[in-house]
Enzyme design. Structure first.
Site, mmCIF file in Angstrom:
data_model
loop_
_atom_site.group_PDB
_atom_site.id
_atom_site.type_symbol
_atom_site.label_atom_id
_atom_site.label_comp_id
_atom_site.label_asym_id
_atom_site.label_seq_id
_atom_site.Cartn_x
_atom_site.Cartn_y
_atom_site.Cartn_z
ATOM 1 N N GLU A 249 51.233 80.597 -42.292
ATOM 2 C CA GLU A 249 51.865 80.039 -41.252
ATOM 3 C C GLU A 249 51.838 79.531 -39.881
ATOM 4 O O GLU A 249 50.580 80.470 -39.475
ATOM 5 C CB GLU A 249 53.558 81.230 -40.645
ATOM 6 C CG GLU A 249 54.056 82.206 -41.393
ATOM 7 C CD GLU A 249 54.836 81.361 -42.571
ATOM 8 O OE1 GLU A 249 55.576 79.775 -41.589
ATOM 9 O OE2 GLU A 249 55.831 81.301 -43.541
ATOM 10 N N CYS A 286 55.952 78.586 -32.253
ATOM 11 C CA CYS A 286 55.568 77.672 -33.193
ATOM 12 C C CYS A 286 56.594 76.302 -33.536
ATOM 13 O O CYS A 286 56.202 75.400 -33.810
ATOM 14 C CB CYS A 286 55.280 78.189 -34.587
ATOM 15 S SG CYS A 286 53.925 79.428 -34.476
#
Length: 481
Positions: A249, A286
């Protein structure tokens, strides 16, 4: 906190190879001396997890589920204390830290439910010649040792997104938390112990990522690597891991599109959600909104609305109840963002609000006219900065949103069903959220990206199945007649 200067291996506190001071990002005070693992201690943790796996892989699903549910209850009971730990070590405002603890509870509850519902499928063998008289099905089995390397920005919930699925699947774990936020991970040692997790299933080894990444990704006992962090480190891990399964990720610079046709009240609501999505936890998320493309008919009004909301946010100590914006994680982040904003302004960008630094605090910043080749357009800001640009054509807005090496989440606000469908088809991201900001995430949804945003998916059930091997089983009837 007991154990903050030690490592957690095989259910015991172990003396670390060295101590490293941990600073509060806002005040600069040293809040702990954290124990760092050596390479040999990391090896010991992995080997301990491998030995434990031989027994833990046979623990029934209901028992794994019970442990995960119990740890969720223990976290809920200590929510206030744990939120303060997050705020102290990460600089996350307390109200956001409380929200993270609430999500962490949900993540472990989702993991408990997933553990009870692992299922394979029947395989229609007679669909092919020579398959007749065979009965076949698939089963999912745990892989072994999972090494988990986690980031600073969600130090409890992103740990839960790796530890929860690993335990639900029947794996064992070696966790290396971020250097800036080890305390939120170390507290799990006692919580899982009290929840009944067998010794050696969860091992926690704070340490230097550069020093430990190779052993965590190449040790022969490691079966699966899960990492959340920068694309640069993700590429290194991918190269080191070889044939092991890896979930990465990585970065993002999330785009959001706002179509024509919204009235003043609707636009105000979108602006409220935009400010939250761009500036929550100082933009260190993010999927924080970074690039906004607004139809020209709404561009001036919407830009003013977002700027006004940015100016309203309260800057201060993360432990104060009313703080919205606090310090970035370190001085390096401040210097990088300051440089990127300056470069954008030097090449034609305009500052609508913000672009002010106080210590490690960057005031929420709204920019327009940012060149598409500027760092702030192409890289991940990971700070409280948002860019707003006008568009005339929906397809062109989608093209500009896709002009990125990243592809995690994208949001698109529109009342036009054709535009909505086109966005879902053409936006090149892991998720497309219609009439929602790209910062939206609930913990059971599949979560992951394309391009340099990574590989694999989190979201508890999806991660759990990634952490398991599929075995096909077939029985032939009448084999000896």
């Amino acid at each position: 906190m007991a154990g903050e200067s030690q490592l957690w291996i095989q259910g015991e506190w172990v003396e670390a190879s060295r101590l490293v001071p941990l600073e509060n990002p806002y005040t600069g005070e040293v809040i702990a001396q954290v124990g760092y693992a050596s390479v040999d201690q990391a090896k010991a943790a992995i080997e301990s997890a491998r030995r434990t796996f031989e027994d833990f892989r046979h623990v029934p699903a209901w028992e794994r589920a019970h442990i995960l549910r119990s740890v969720a209850e223990l976290i809920a009971d200590r929510a206030g204390e744990l939120a303060e730990t997050i705020a102290r070590e990460s600089g996350k405002p307390l109200k956001a830290a409380r929200g993270e603890v609430e999500r962490t509870v949900q993540t472990y509850l989702f993991a408990a439910e997933a553990a009870r519902d692992i299922r394979g499928e029947s395989v229609p063998m007679d669909a092919a010649p020579h398959g007749e008289r065979h009965t076949a099905y698939t089963v999912h089995q745990p892989m072994g040792v999972v090494t988990a390397i986690t980031p600073f920005n969600f130090p409890m919930n992103l740990v839960a997104h790796k530890v929860g699925p690993a335990i639900a699947a029947g794996n064992t774990i070696v966790l290396k938390p971020a250097e800036h936020t080890p305390l939120s991970a170390l507290v799990l040692a006692k919580l899982f112990k009290d929840a009944g997790l067998p010794d050696g299933v969860l091992n926690i080894i704070p340490g230097d990522g550069k020093e430990l990444s190779e052993v965590l990704t190449t040790h022969p006992d490691v079966a699966f690597v899960t990492f959340t962090g920068s694309p640069r480190v993700g590429k290194l891990i991918r190269a080191q891991a070889g044939l092991r399964k890896v979930t990465l990720e990585l970065g993002s610079n999330s785009p959001m599109l706002v179509d024509a046709g919204f009235d003043e009240g609707e636009l105000n609501k979108i602006a409220d959600e935009t400010a939250a999505g761009a500036f929550s936890y100082n933009g260190q998320v993010c999927i924080s909104i970074q690039r906004i493309y607004v139809h020209r008919s709404l561009y001036d009004r919407f830009t003013a609305m977002v700027a006004e909301r940015a100016q309203r946010l309260k800057i201060g100590n993360p432990l104060d109840e009313d703080t919205d914006i606090s310090a970035l994680i370190n001085q390096e982040a401040v210097d990088r963002l300051s440089s990127w904003v300056k470069n954008a302004v030097d090449t034609g960008a305009k500052v609508v609000t913000g672009d002010k630094i106080d210590g490690r605090v960057m005031h929420p910043t709204v920019l327009t006219d940012v060149p598409e080749n500027a760092e702030l357009s192409q890289e991940e800001a990971f700070g409280p900065v948002v860019l707003i640009a006008p568009f005339d054509d929906w397809r062109d807005a989608i093209r500009r949103a896709n002009n990125s090496k990243f592809g995690l989440n994208a949001g698109a606000f529109t009342k036009n069903i054709d535009h909505a469908l086109l966005a879902t088809q053409e936006l090149h991201t892991g998720a497309v959220l219609i009439n929602q900001v790209p910062t939206f995430r609930v913990d059971q949804m599949p979560y992951g990206g394309v391009k340099e945003s990574g590989t694999g998916r989190e979201g508890v059930r999806y991660a759990m199945y990634d952490m398991m091997d599929v075995k096909m089983v077939a029985f032939r009837s009448g084999a000896f007649s």
